[in-house]
Design a protein around this motif. Sequence first.
Motif, PDB file in Angstrom:
ATOM      1  N   GLY A 362     -14.619   2.193 -21.314  1.00 31.40           N
ATOM      2  CA  GLY A 362     -14.238   3.541 -21.713  1.00 31.40           C
ATOM      3  C   GLY A 362     -14.865   4.586 -20.823  1.00 31.40           C
ATOM      4  O   GLY A 362     -15.652   4.293 -19.927  1.00 31.40           O
ATOM      5  N   GLY A 363     -14.502   5.844 -21.067  1.00 32.09           N
ATOM      6  CA  GLY A 363     -14.992   6.929 -20.233  1.00 32.09           C
ATOM      7  C   GLY A 363     -14.110   7.093 -19.009  1.00 32.09           C
ATOM      8  O   GLY A 363     -12.884   7.005 -19.084  1.00 32.09           O
ATOM      9  N   ILE A 364     -14.725   7.302 -17.850  1.00 30.45           N
ATOM     10  CA  ILE A 364     -13.983   7.512 -16.601  1.00 30.45           C
ATOM     11  C   ILE A 364     -13.952   6.212 -15.810  1.00 30.45           C
ATOM     12  O   ILE A 364     -14.980   5.570 -15.591  1.00 30.45           O
ATOM     13  CB  ILE A 364     -14.647   8.618 -15.761  1.00 30.45           C
ATOM     14  CG1 ILE A 364     -14.683   9.933 -16.550  1.00 30.45           C
ATOM     15  CG2 ILE A 364     -13.905   8.811 -14.445  1.00 30.45           C
ATOM     16  CD1 ILE A 364     -15.470  11.028 -15.870  1.00 30.45           C
ATOM     17  N   ILE A 365     -12.757   5.809 -15.396  1.00 28.71           N
ATOM     18  CA  ILE A 365     -12.581   4.626 -14.548  1.00 28.71           C
ATOM     19  C   ILE A 365     -11.913   5.068 -13.258  1.00 28.71           C
ATOM     20  O   ILE A 365     -10.831   5.683 -13.289  1.00 28.71           O
ATOM     21  CB  ILE A 365     -11.723   3.532 -15.237  1.00 28.71           C
ATOM     22  CG1 ILE A 365     -12.365   3.103 -16.560  1.00 28.71           C
ATOM     23  CG2 ILE A 365     -11.547   2.330 -14.326  1.00 28.71           C
ATOM     24  CD1 ILE A 365     -11.683   3.596 -17.788  1.00 28.71           C
ATOM     25  N   VAL A 366     -12.531   4.805 -12.114  1.00 28.26           N
ATOM     26  CA  VAL A 366     -11.976   5.156 -10.807  1.00 28.26           C
ATOM     27  C   VAL A 366     -11.621   3.865 -10.080  1.00 28.26           C
ATOM     28  O   VAL A 366     -12.475   2.983  -9.923  1.00 28.26           O
ATOM     29  CB  VAL A 366     -12.969   5.989  -9.974  1.00 28.26           C
ATOM     30  CG1 VAL A 366     -12.378   6.279  -8.596  1.00 28.26           C
ATOM     31  CG2 VAL A 366     -13.308   7.290 -10.688  1.00 28.26           C
ATOM     32  N   VAL A 367     -10.356   3.759  -9.633  1.00 24.74           N
ATOM     33  CA  VAL A 367      -9.865   2.536  -9.000  1.00 24.74           C
ATOM     34  C   VAL A 367      -9.502   2.842  -7.553  1.00 24.74           C
ATOM     35  O   VAL A 367      -8.717   3.749  -7.278  1.00 24.74           O
ATOM     36  CB  VAL A 367      -8.634   1.981  -9.749  1.00 24.74           C
ATOM     37  CG1 VAL A 367      -8.293   0.599  -9.228  1.00 24.74           C
ATOM     38  CG2 VAL A 367      -8.876   1.950 -11.247  1.00 24.74           C
ATOM     39  N   ASP A 368     -10.075   2.068  -6.637  1.00 25.93           N
ATOM     40  CA  ASP A 368      -9.780   2.207  -5.209  1.00 25.93           C
ATOM     41  C   ASP A 368      -8.773   1.139  -4.821  1.00 25.93           C
ATOM     42  O   ASP A 368      -9.131  -0.009  -4.542  1.00 25.93           O
ATOM     43  CB  ASP A 368     -11.070   2.068  -4.398  1.00 25.93           C
ATOM     44  CG  ASP A 368     -10.825   2.240  -2.897  1.00 25.93           C
ATOM     45  OD1 ASP A 368      -9.734   2.729  -2.531  1.00 25.93           O
ATOM     46  OD2 ASP A 368     -11.720   1.885  -2.100  1.00 25.93           O
ATOM     47  N   PHE A 369      -7.487   1.513  -4.826  1.00 22.37           N
ATOM     48  CA  PHE A 369      -6.435   0.580  -4.432  1.00 22.37           C
ATOM     49  C   PHE A 369      -6.354   0.505  -2.909  1.00 22.37           C
ATOM     50  O   PHE A 369      -6.881   1.371  -2.195  1.00 22.37           O
ATOM     51  CB  PHE A 369      -5.088   1.021  -5.003  1.00 22.37           C
ATOM     52  CG  PHE A 369      -4.926   0.771  -6.478  1.00 22.37           C
ATOM     53  CD1 PHE A 369      -4.624  -0.494  -6.945  1.00 22.37           C
ATOM     54  CD2 PHE A 369      -5.093   1.788  -7.405  1.00 22.37           C
ATOM     55  CE1 PHE A 369      -4.465  -0.744  -8.296  1.00 22.37           C
ATOM     56  CE2 PHE A 369      -4.944   1.562  -8.766  1.00 22.37           C
ATOM     57  CZ  PHE A 369      -4.634   0.290  -9.205  1.00 22.37           C
ATOM     58  N   ILE A 370      -5.669  -0.507  -2.415  1.00 19.37           N
ATOM     59  CA  ILE A 370      -5.415  -0.625  -0.975  1.00 19.37           C
ATOM     60  C   ILE A 370      -4.458   0.481  -0.557  1.00 19.37           C
ATOM     61  O   ILE A 370      -3.468   0.756  -1.250  1.00 19.37           O
ATOM     62  CB  ILE A 370      -4.841  -2.019  -0.638  1.00 19.37           C
ATOM     63  CG1 ILE A 370      -5.875  -3.105  -1.002  1.00 19.37           C
ATOM     64  CG2 ILE A 370      -4.463  -2.123   0.830  1.00 19.37           C
ATOM     65  CD1 ILE A 370      -5.364  -4.514  -0.838  1.00 19.37           C
ATOM     66  N   ASP A 371      -4.747   1.132   0.569  1.00 18.37           N
ATOM     67  CA  ASP A 371      -3.942   2.269   1.021  1.00 18.37           C
ATOM     68  C   ASP A 371      -2.489   1.881   1.239  1.00 18.37           C
ATOM     69  O   ASP A 371      -2.179   0.817   1.806  1.00 18.37           O
ATOM     70  CB  ASP A 371      -4.509   2.831   2.331  1.00 18.37           C
ATOM     71  CG  ASP A 371      -5.865   3.491   2.119  1.00 18.37           C
ATOM     72  OD1 ASP A 371      -6.154   3.845   0.969  1.00 18.37           O
ATOM     73  OD2 ASP A 371      -6.623   3.628   3.087  1.00 18.37           O
TER      74      ASP A 371
END
Length: 525
Positions: A362-371
Amino acid sequence: MTSEVIIDVQQKEISIALLEDKNLVEYQNEKREMSFSVGNIYLGKVHKLMPGLNACFVNVGSERDAFLHYLDLGTHYCSYEKYLKQVQSDRRKLFPISKATRLPDLPKEGSVQNTLKPGQEILVQVVKEPISTKGPRLTCELSFAGRYMVLMPFQDKVSVSTKIKKGEERARLKQLVQSIKPKNFGVIVRTSAEGKRVAELDAELKQLLKRWDEAIENAQKATTSPQLIHEETGRAVALLRDLFDPTYDGIYINDKEVFKQIKNYVEIIAPDKIDIVKLYTGSVPIFDNFNVTKQLKSSFGKTVNYKRGAYLIIQHTEAMHVVDVNSGNRTRAENGQEANALEVNLGAADELARQLRLRDMGGIIVVDFIDMNLAEDRQLLYERMCKNMQKDRARHNILPLSKFGLMQITRQRVRPAMDVNVEEVCPTCLGTGKIKSSILFTDQLENKIDQLVNKIGIKQFTLHVHPYVAAYINQGMISMKRRWQIKYGLGVRIIPSQKLAFLQYEFYDKKGHFIDMREEVESKN
């Protein structure tokens, strides 16, 4: 799609797993002595006012004081305060809420120092469990949740879930509930009430009213504060209350007491589905039998593998959760890098949606996907993520990919994220790196059995060992297990357990209680 709920009840904890098409999608684990659950109601005591935050800290018996903001006092706080005084003024006869006077609403722009004072007793409900260094979060707007409705004292409004779209059904439910609810109570009609008859709704309403009566009676009898006056239903029943679906294929429980609780609950809300509640009596641990243990080992931890070599790296910080998507050693798609990136990202969206439910992140989730270079691919990924999250019961919000290829997700957080440690410390060396000869392991087990039978006097017990060790003990015409039974009695049983490390073992008596043999040996040295 088949759905099954597996409930593993142990002496010190209870674990609940939800399987969809045999895949683990939700998991909850709680210590059985835990007391600060969401929904619990306390007669608390104001400890400290914080005018700068327009909030206060309330003592509810937790290690850290609970936090209560002025806005969380609720518009009906004045009515609650007066009614509590009326209830506590006469310890013998309960003042009925139907005769209570509803006072004007609390102004939203007010201040906490003009409303509360240190040492004051107050009725509060936990809305968020202690997380990290923060204590519980509280509200004074009490509510009692059922499967079809939520009962809210001192409100006089009937609201219907916005997920019920049909106007006729909304009007029917609103009129129906309005006709059966008592004075000075408000009701929120939940989505699951759609199509239900008045008898079913009335039966649940009476249950919720009974819970309110019991809570306020406990507040009347309380001589000291803080004190728990209403405890939310058991974790197993609470989870089923929110998740229960008549299409479930089975609810399996390995404990007779919890089995009775859940069977009674299902009999009330769906009597025609009582047969799906089943008591598991197999000798193999229930999670091993339904392949839950193996999925837990592969689904938790920092690195999570999914399609063809791709994997996620999930890290938790104080402020947020960070997820990195990696293609790993997979071969590139024939259509080039862009197609490969899209395929990896779509697979990551599928797995991430499952991980959010599974870990209850929960809270903030930041996802770094492949460009990805193409705008239509980025839009496709965003739509895929939104679709996957439709099954998630927690409130959430998803933003499209940013210029840097990051997706930001917020998800309702009411308890700490579930974290299962999948790394195993060597049970023999305890992390020192030095162990006794492995070939002597079965001799060590036999010494433990000899102590149990001849010195402690426990004749019937089960020995849980790693499946490979169990296979070794059971092999042969006259197996090691058989020789032990001839020597020490037929009460010796060997059970393979996937949760144990290779040279780890656990003893349990005939009632299923854990026997700490290592502690027994250490105390003698």
